[in-house]
Enzyme design. Structure first.
Site, PDB file in Angstrom:
ATOM      1  CB  THR A  99      -0.905   0.026   1.250  1.00  0.00           C
ATOM      2  OG1 THR A  99      -1.496  -1.256   1.419  1.00  0.00           O
ATOM      3  CG2 THR A  99      -2.009   1.070   1.119  1.00  0.00           C
ATOM      4  CE1 TYR A 100       4.977   6.025  -1.498  1.00  0.00           C
ATOM      5  CE2 TYR A 100       3.429   6.866  -3.128  1.00  0.00           C
ATOM      6  CZ  TYR A 100       4.558   7.032  -2.335  1.00  0.00           C
ATOM      7  OH  TYR A 100       5.246   8.214  -2.381  1.00  0.00           O
ATOM      8  CB  CYS A 153       0.637  -4.524   2.685  1.00  0.00           C
ATOM      9  SG  CYS A 153       0.703  -2.828   3.268  1.00  0.00           S
ATOM     10  NE  ARG A 194      -5.515   2.119  13.626  1.00  0.00           N
ATOM     11  CZ  ARG A 194      -4.844   3.203  13.294  1.00  0.00           C
ATOM     12  NH1 ARG A 194      -5.171   3.877  12.209  1.00  0.00           N
ATOM     13  NH2 ARG A 194      -3.850   3.625  14.047  1.00  0.00           N
ATOM     14  CB  ALA A 198      -3.486   3.601   3.706  1.00  0.00           C
ATOM     15  CB  THR A 240      -2.220  -0.101  10.734  1.00  0.00           C
ATOM     16  OG1 THR A 240      -0.929   0.133  11.311  1.00  0.00           O
ATOM     17  CG2 THR A 240      -3.091   1.119  10.992  1.00  0.00           C
ATOM     18  N   GLY A 260      -1.891  10.037   6.695  1.00  0.00           N
ATOM     19  CA  GLY A 260      -2.502  10.351   7.983  1.00  0.00           C
ATOM     20  C   GLY A 260      -3.933  10.841   7.890  1.00  0.00           C
TER      21      GLY A 260
END
Ligand code: COA
Length: 124
Positions: free
Chosen positions: A59-60, A93, A103, A71, A99, A67
């Protein structure tokens, strides 16, 4: 006064799973923003029993746009895509494994399990 009541079915059934502003580019193996600058790259694999698996490899998001949840939006699109097609996911990834999935714990059911036979490359 509010409109009161249902707004009709609109085209919910025909709507693509991608959130607004995110497009699926199958040829590139990517979900990306309209300008292509932010993306989630995937490869297709074949899982045990012949099931389709999406290996989400990278992922980029450009530094200036980080922020803000971009993503996460790309992941929302990719996971909705996998779910709607009955595919499971390998979260290669680190953003997705460390993350995004913590979540969004409800999405862990889509993750390809370690004890399953190792997925093989696919020509899809
Ligand atoms: N691994 C896991 N989590 C990461 C991470 C990484 N490499 N980079 C950032 N994060 C976390 C941040 O800690 C941040 O947490 P916070 O919300 O508590 O501050 C969170 O991701 C931000 O989420 P979101 O806004 O949805 O992500 P983003 O749009 O800022 O993009 C990346 C996140 C990782 C895609 C972006 O930082 C990036 O392109 N980095 C360079 C490439 C990269 O390392 N990709 C991941 C490995 S494939």
């Amino acid at each position: 006064m509010h409109g009161g009541g249902r707004r009709g079915r609109r085209d919910v059934e025909a709507a693509p799973p991608e959130p607004e502003g995110i497009v699926w580019r199958d040829v590139k193996g990517r979900f990306e923003t309209l300008d292509g600058e932010a993306f989630l790259q995937y490869h297709h694999l074949i899982g045990g029993g012949g099931g389709a698996v999406m290996d989400m490899v990278h992922t980029y998001v450009p530094r200036s746009k980080r922020g803000q949840g971009l993503a996460a939006l790309l992941c929302d699109a990719a996971f909705a895509h996998a779910r709607s097609r009955g595919m499971r996911v390998v979260p290669t990834c680190s953003y997705i494994s460390d993350t995004y999935l913590p979540r969004n714990p409800a999405l862990k059911e889509l993750v390809y399990k370690d004890q399953d036979p190792h997925p093989k490359p696919s020509s899809m």
